[in-house]
Design an enzyme around this catalytic site. Structure first.
Site, short mmCIF file in Angstrom:
data_model
loop_
_atom_site.label_atom_id
_atom_site.label_comp_id
_atom_site.label_asym_id
_atom_site.label_seq_id
_atom_site.Cartn_x
_atom_site.Cartn_y
_atom_site.Cartn_z
N THR A 48 41.68 43.79 27.95
CA THR A 48 41.38 42.43 27.55
C THR A 48 39.91 42.26 27.15
O THR A 48 39.58 41.42 26.32
CB THR A 48 41.73 41.46 28.70
OG1 THR A 48 43.11 41.61 29.03
CG2 THR A 48 41.49 40.02 28.31
N THR B 41 42.41 45.22 33.22
CA THR B 41 42.37 44.89 34.65
C THR B 41 43.61 45.33 35.42
O THR B 41 43.55 45.56 36.62
CB THR B 41 42.20 43.37 34.84
OG1 THR B 41 43.32 42.69 34.24
CG2 THR B 41 40.90 42.88 34.24
#
Length: 329
Positions: A16, A88
């Site tokens: 991301t 993540t």
């Protein structure tokens, strides 16, 4: 080139932090993190793209390659510190595996993972701040020798214990039971007192054949039998509470241990970890008596990573048991 004048190496993998949002397709891979380096004044930066994907699609081989590249750069004096940008979702697993495989080389310079919960073009994007903080830590001489680090939300976490605890919003990461190692401030790095033990040195290469199974009341024991028959070398069982499993699974667990499979029980709980407390059927103390190892503070997925590294380093079952028990996990 002296080590102090060597550049920082940034290894980008996607995630991301390098993504953009699109109304039609959602969050998708973006154009890397080159633009994030513009405001850094702490020396030269070299950026290498080693992958461009979501972290849940990174393979064990990918992570081995990432760790090997970082370790070589430090060992050869090519870089004084390494930053890895990562998604993540599996950051805690990737960083732990690199720590177990290459922890000692961080004495030559830090290896720092960082990530973001919001795409680079979303309001309140956390990637630029996390990346800047990771660069400061990677450039900080006092960060060397502390194992692989994870820097998010201004906090410096050890790869050993960092865990993603929120699926959507920052701050998403937490370290238990010892907490973060320090904080990255705009003025530098501040270290906290900690009693955290060092990670073990299990240089692998990691054993791929380690499975994780979530256990539940009424579960068919044949599920475990089939995994053992399929040739697994390690089995992490996700239990309830302090690491307890349905008692009717005991015969299958005994069969796995007797066949040479290393069995570890972990807790599904986010905090507290597994402890061999209960002596009833399927209780943690009973399982320990059957030869099952306890994951302690490691969750099931991190326990798998640790077991992969250990089984890739040690063959003898008794030595495996001793190494695990002495590891501090």
């Amino acid at each position: 080139m002296t080590e102090s004048s060597a550049p920082l190496l940034v290894l980008t993998t996607g995630g991301t932090i390098a993504a953009v949002s699109d109304d039609a397709t959602g969050v998708v891979p973006g154009d890397g993190v080159d633009r994030l380096t513009a405001g850094f004044s702490g020396g030269e930066i070299v950026v290498e793209q080693v992958a461009s994907t979501t972290s849940w699609n990174l393979t064990v081989d990918d992570v081995v390659d990432i760790g090997g590249r970082a370790a070589r750069a430090l060992a050869d004096g090519e870089a004084r510190g390494v930053v890895v940008t990562h998604g993540t979702d599996t950051l805690e697993q990737s960083s732990l595996l690199v720590d177990l495989l290459h922890g000692p080389v961080t004495g030559r310079g830090p290896i720092v993972f960082t990530a973001a919960m919001r795409a680079s073009d979303e309001p309140g994007a956390d990637g630029p701040r996390n990346f800047a903080a990771a660069l400061r830590v990677a450039a900080e001489p006092s960060a060397a020798g502390r194992g692989v680090l994870v820097v998010v939300d201004d906090l410096i976490h050890p790869a050993r214990t960092v865990t993603k605890v929120h699926s959507l919003e920052p701050p998403a990461f937490r370290s238990t039971p010892w907490g973060p190692l320090g904080t990255a401030t705009p003025d530098g790095v501040e270290w906290f007192p900690t009693n955290q033990p060092p990670s073990p040195d299990w240089p692998g290469p990691p054993e791929r054949s380690v499975d994780v199974v979530a256990c539940y009341p009424g579960m068919d024991p044949a599920i475990l039998d089939r995994i053992v028959e399929n040739g697994t070398r390690g089995l992490v069982l996700e239990g309830t509470g302090a690491g307890n499993l349905p008692g009717h699974l005991e015969p299958a667990i005994i069969g796995a241990v007797e066949s040479g499979v290393t069995v570890v029980v972990a807790s599904r709980c986010a905090f507290g970890g597994a402890r061999p407390r209960y002596g009833t059927a399927g209780g943690g103390r009973t399982l320990a008596g059957l030869g099952v190892l306890t994951a302690r503070q490691l969750g099931p997925l991190k326990a798998r990573v640790a077991l992969m590294a250990l089984l890739g380093t040690v063959d003898d079952p008794e030595q495996v048991r001793t190494e695990w028990q002495n590891s501090g996990f």
